[in-house]
Design an enzyme around this catalytic site. Structure first.
Site, PDB file in Angstrom:
ATOM      1  N   LYS A 128     -32.228 -22.230 -23.773  1.00  0.00           N
ATOM      2  CA  LYS A 128     -32.994 -21.138 -23.180  1.00  0.00           C
ATOM      3  C   LYS A 128     -34.442 -21.542 -22.928  1.00  0.00           C
ATOM      4  CE  LYS A 128     -29.365 -18.642 -24.721  1.00  0.00           C
ATOM      5  NZ  LYS A 128     -28.165 -19.243 -25.340  1.00  0.00           N
ATOM      6  N   LYS A 163     -31.504 -11.800 -24.794  1.00  0.00           N
ATOM      7  CA  LYS A 163     -30.578 -12.616 -25.575  1.00  0.00           C
ATOM      8  C   LYS A 163     -31.329 -13.441 -26.608  1.00  0.00           C
ATOM      9  CE  LYS A 163     -30.276 -15.552 -21.433  1.00  0.00           C
ATOM     10  NZ  LYS A 163     -29.346 -16.160 -20.457  1.00  0.00           N
ATOM     11  N   ARG A 214     -21.560 -22.464 -13.420  1.00  0.00           N
ATOM     12  CA  ARG A 214     -21.879 -23.656 -14.216  1.00  0.00           C
ATOM     13  C   ARG A 214     -21.774 -24.879 -13.314  1.00  0.00           C
ATOM     14  NH1 ARG A 214     -21.295 -25.131 -19.489  1.00  0.00           N
ATOM     15  NH2 ARG A 214     -22.712 -23.361 -19.799  1.00  0.00           N
ATOM     16  N   ARG A 229     -17.928 -18.228 -12.799  1.00  0.00           N
ATOM     17  CA  ARG A 229     -17.427 -17.332 -13.838  1.00  0.00           C
ATOM     18  C   ARG A 229     -17.746 -15.891 -13.458  1.00  0.00           C
ATOM     19  NH1 ARG A 229     -20.583 -20.732 -18.360  1.00  0.00           N
ATOM     20  NH2 ARG A 229     -22.178 -20.266 -16.808  1.00  0.00           N
ATOM     21  N   ARG A 237     -21.364  -9.888 -18.696  1.00  0.00           N
ATOM     22  CA  ARG A 237     -21.485 -11.289 -19.081  1.00  0.00           C
ATOM     23  C   ARG A 237     -20.564 -12.200 -18.286  1.00  0.00           C
ATOM     24  NH1 ARG A 237     -20.308 -10.466 -25.289  1.00  0.00           N
ATOM     25  NH2 ARG A 237     -18.725  -9.149 -24.292  1.00  0.00           N
ATOM     26  N   ASP A 277     -26.677 -23.390 -15.677  1.00  0.00           N
ATOM     27  CA  ASP A 277     -26.124 -22.079 -15.365  1.00  0.00           C
ATOM     28  C   ASP A 277     -26.965 -21.467 -14.262  1.00  0.00           C
ATOM     29  OD1 ASP A 277     -24.229 -22.434 -17.283  1.00  0.00           O
ATOM     30  OD2 ASP A 277     -25.170 -21.160 -18.783  1.00  0.00           O
ATOM     31  N   GLU A 285     -30.058 -21.013 -17.605  1.00  0.00           N
ATOM     32  CA  GLU A 285     -30.022 -21.818 -18.817  1.00  0.00           C
ATOM     33  C   GLU A 285     -29.778 -23.277 -18.432  1.00  0.00           C
ATOM     34  OE1 GLU A 285     -27.401 -20.569 -21.934  1.00  0.00           O
ATOM     35  OE2 GLU A 285     -28.022 -18.481 -21.842  1.00  0.00           O
ATOM     36  N   ASN A 287     -27.990 -26.305 -20.288  1.00  0.00           N
ATOM     37  CA  ASN A 287     -27.139 -26.574 -21.454  1.00  0.00           C
ATOM     38  C   ASN A 287     -27.021 -28.073 -21.696  1.00  0.00           C
ATOM     39  OD1 ASN A 287     -25.707 -23.774 -22.136  1.00  0.00           O
ATOM     40  ND2 ASN A 287     -25.925 -23.945 -19.919  1.00  0.00           N
TER      41      ASN A 287
END
Length: 319
Positions: A128, A163, A214, A229, A237, A277, A285, A287
């Site tokens: 994050k 979050k 992603r 997604r 979400r 993301d 984000e 990752n």
């Protein structure tokens, strides 16, 4: 480099994974197909003795069998620096124990092993918080412990995603609108009454029509298809673990622009496998700890991302 590459994987218990979906297993299949020798350890099997990185390692073989996907040999303690590659694939949370593990892996790196992803990068690049290094690529974001500042951010943008900084899989993610009477309890919960940092991002409505995508980077270069997604109608979400539907789409020009800005810096820091993301025009984000999505993208586009990664690692070993 030895004639036969020896690879250590550090992961969550292999008996508990979902073999049809697990990205680490896909990587291991690709490494085994290249003739590499595999060894298995969990985080608890690592340690230091007089500055030397050690691990209790079990020889590992993997199989394309959903009922019997691995075989472990007899474990023995060995020096990690004597192996060619270490894949760090332990899932978050990114807690104090994870940080201690990166110290051990950094010693292994200094003693001769190639660690993927680089342990210093794992410490420095929180999923994050690291978005702050690319503000022009990312949605408007506030990271704070100040609940009043969170309220002002929500008022400014009208709708926001809130979050924790150490979550994964959609856990403890809240979507709030200005005037929501639950906002104070959400801020209190995420910050533990102002004692912990949390993130608030402007809500991006594109998630409804385009999903939370992603994009995987291998040594700084994007895989040409994204994992798309799509949230359930009853949920905000875009996480598969939270019930989102897995689709795929080719990268668009904005995806490639974002990858071109972020990918080279990550690759230069030794982050060979990264997941961005992206919702709409923005990265939400970055990752680096244990990105997933390989199996879904492979299956929908006839790819072998694990092989792309192993080939990139092989190039590093022979450089």
């Amino acid at each position: 480099m030895s004639a036969r590459v020896r690879l250590v994987v550090i992961m969550d218990p292999i008996a508990s994974i979902k073999p049809a979906k697990d990205s680490t297993l896909a990587m291991l299949h690709a490494a085994q197909a290249m003739g590499w020798e595999l060894f298995y350890a969990e985080q608890k099997h690592l340690g230091l003795r007089d500055g030397v990185a050690l691990a209790r390692l079990a020889p590992l073989q993997v199989a394309d069998n959903l009922n019997n996907w691995f075989t472990l040999g007899t474990p023995n303690t060995a020096k990690l620096g004597e192996f060619d590659v270490i894949l760090m694939r332990k899932d978050p949370p990114f807690d104090t124990e994870y940080i201690y593990t990166t110290y051990i892996l950094e010693r292994a790196r200094d003693q001769g092993a190639r660690v993927i992803n680089d342990p210093q990068g794992l410490r420095d690049m929180n999923e994050k918080v690291y978005t702050a290094w690319f503000p022009d690529c990312c949605a408007p974001t506030l990271i704070t412990r100040d609940m009043g500042a969170m309220g002002e951010f929500l008022k400014e943008h009208g709708k926001a995603v809130c979050k924790p900084l150490d979550g994964m899989g959609g856990r403890s993610i809240f979507v709030l609108e200005h005037g929501d009477k639950n906002r104070n309890v959400v801020f209190e919960t995420l910050t533990e009454y102002g004692s912990r940092y949390a993130m608030v991002q402007r809500y991006l409505p594109e998630i409804v029509t385009g999903g939370d995508c992603r994009v995987l980077l291998v040594d700084g270069e994007p895989v040409p298809f994204a994992l798309q997604r799509m949230p359930e109608a009853s949920d905000n979400r875009g996480n598969l673990a939270a019930g989102a539907t897995a689709m795929s789409r080719p990268l668009n020009s904005r995806d490639r622009e974002l990858c071109a800005k972020i990918g080279p810096k990550l690759a230069a820091a030794g982050m060979l496998f990264v997941g961005l993301d992206i919702i709409g025009e923005y990265v939400t984000e970055i990752n680096v700890t244990s990105p997933t999505g390989i199996r879904e993208i492979d299956q929908k586009n006839n790819l072998n991302i694990g092989a792309l990664l192993m080939n990139a690692i092989s190039r590093k070993l022979t450089a």
